[in-house]
Scaffold this motif. Sequence first.
Motif, mmCIF file in Angstrom:
data_model
loop_
_atom_site.group_PDB
_atom_site.id
_atom_site.type_symbol
_atom_site.label_atom_id
_atom_site.label_comp_id
_atom_site.label_asym_id
_atom_site.label_seq_id
_atom_site.Cartn_x
_atom_site.Cartn_y
_atom_site.Cartn_z
ATOM 1 N N ALA A 1 0.841 -1.201 0.000
ATOM 2 C CA ALA A 1 0.000 0.000 0.000
ATOM 3 C C ALA A 1 0.874 1.248 0.000
ATOM 4 O O ALA A 1 0.596 2.219 -0.716
ATOM 5 N N GLU A 2 1.959 1.214 0.788
ATOM 6 C CA GLU A 2 2.832 2.381 0.824
ATOM 7 C C GLU A 2 3.514 2.591 -0.527
ATOM 8 O O GLU A 2 3.630 3.726 -1.014
ATOM 9 N N GLN B 1 2.376 1.726 -3.436
ATOM 10 C CA GLN B 1 1.379 2.247 -4.385
ATOM 11 C C GLN B 1 1.140 3.731 -4.147
ATOM 12 O O GLN B 1 1.061 4.521 -5.092
ATOM 13 N N GLN B 2 1.033 4.108 -2.844
ATOM 14 C CA GLN B 2 0.792 5.523 -2.523
ATOM 15 C C GLN B 2 1.954 6.407 -2.960
ATOM 16 O O GLN B 2 1.765 7.493 -3.492
ATOM 17 N N ARG B 3 3.180 5.920 -2.717
ATOM 18 C CA ARG B 3 4.352 6.724 -3.094
ATOM 19 C C ARG B 3 4.390 6.951 -4.594
ATOM 20 O O ARG B 3 4.739 8.046 -5.038
ATOM 21 N N ILE C 1 1.839 6.912 -6.785
ATOM 22 C CA ILE C 1 0.766 7.814 -7.220
ATOM 23 C C ILE C 1 1.074 9.248 -6.789
ATOM 24 O O ILE C 1 0.867 10.201 -7.544
ATOM 25 N N LYS C 2 1.605 9.391 -5.561
ATOM 26 C CA LYS C 2 1.931 10.728 -5.062
ATOM 27 C C LYS C 2 2.979 11.387 -5.960
ATOM 28 O O LYS C 2 2.829 12.549 -6.360
ATOM 29 N N ARG D 1 1.420 12.450 -9.217
ATOM 30 C CA ARG D 1 0.521 13.612 -9.123
ATOM 31 C C ARG D 1 1.303 14.897 -8.947
ATOM 32 O O ARG D 1 0.945 15.933 -9.491
ATOM 33 N N GLN E 1 -10.415 1.126 -10.893
ATOM 34 C CA GLN E 1 -10.264 0.512 -9.575
ATOM 35 C C GLN E 1 -10.448 -1.001 -9.680
ATOM 36 O O GLN E 1 -11.442 -1.471 -10.220
#
Length: 414
Positions: free
Chosen positions: A9-10, A12-14, A16-17, A20, A343
Amino acid sequence: MVTAPISLAEAQQRIIKQLRQDPGLQPTRLGTERVDLIQAFGRVLATDLASPVDVPAFAASAMDGYAVRSSDSVFQNTAPHVLPVVGESRAGGGKPAPLPENSAMRIFTGAPLPPGADSVLIQENVEALSPDVDSAGQPRIRTQERTQPGQHRRPAGHDVRAGESLFSAGTRLNGFALGQLRACGITTVDVYRLLRVGVFATGDELREPEATLAFGQIVETNRFTLHSLLRPLPVEVVDLGILPDDPDLLRQHMRQAAETCDVLLTSGGVSVGDADHVKPVLEEIGELSFWKIAMKPGKPVAFGRIDDTLFFGLPGNPVSTLVTCLLLVKPALYQLAGTEPPQALRVPATAMHAFTHNPGRLEFQRGWYAAAELGLQVRNTGDQSSNRLRSFHQANCLIEVPADQARIEAGEQV
Ligand code: AMP
Ligand code: MG
């Protein structure tokens, strides 16, 4: 350098962040091209689009029957109502004459309503009377129905009104969208250039299947499976061949590929073996963001960039390559191509058998699910070793086995 494993999860978040926030990675960098609608399938719209016209352009009948004026006095009397039939309106038959009061016009689905008419009596509720002496040879209809204003009428702009917003920039165009655009008279659209994704395989042991394999060599498959996985995306996959485990050649080819590709994917050589050079080379010619993820399959993954080219170094085991591509690369590619990643559907299912698991890493087994009476049921596809491409055979889902769970019993939810 980050050495402790991070969670999926981390990771994936990194990713996408970074995508963006980084001005160098926005879809506008791709530039746009104007394409015909037929070429626009699956492409990402680069502009907002509104309809230039009303669709339909004229008020039309939704049914076969008779166009009437609902306010006519003939409908104020008690049923049955009898009306003379004055002409007809057919789809494509031109502009009908205005409808006189207290009369009806034969009309068919999609045909324009005559001026004056506001409603349609469906033919099932109408009795056609044969012309007689009373009607002086004019056909008439009889109905029990007292019609309502607007009944079975499609007003102009019923589907889309002129000026109404159709799609915003970032929409991925599917067949329905193309049909809608076409109906509005739009025949070309501005879309983002396809994201160029270069794919390398790395490994001294890898050969093309046409080659005679020396002992210990194997047929290279990751470029093929990655290509198939990425084909449905708004990307252009560029096959960059097989590279040996040689840091100098890796450096040279990765640099060169970064000049022409928006994204680079490599498979193999990202672990900590003596022949694993992808990570040090990336650190040397670009930036490395992290490289260990607490997931199975696919623990070592290098994410980073070489100038404005995003880089993913995927593990070489054929299953690990695909699972990390599905979970980490695919969403990033949608984002880079200018559209929201779809999704993944994450739903509970009943395990059809027991699952065993070495606690520690979140595991993704290849699974097969089907609808059962009380929801979904799921089984895995047999031996889940990460070298076994066969474990994808008939798979239609990934089964999440939580990091800390050593065993899941048959009948439990996964
Ligand atoms: P690596 O990640 O380089 O340590 O490779 C892990 C395993 O995957 C090794 O057994 C490799 O031979 C195999 N492998 C690596 N790349 C490929 C590829 N492109 N096609 C098939 N097998 C591969
Ligand atoms: Mg290798």
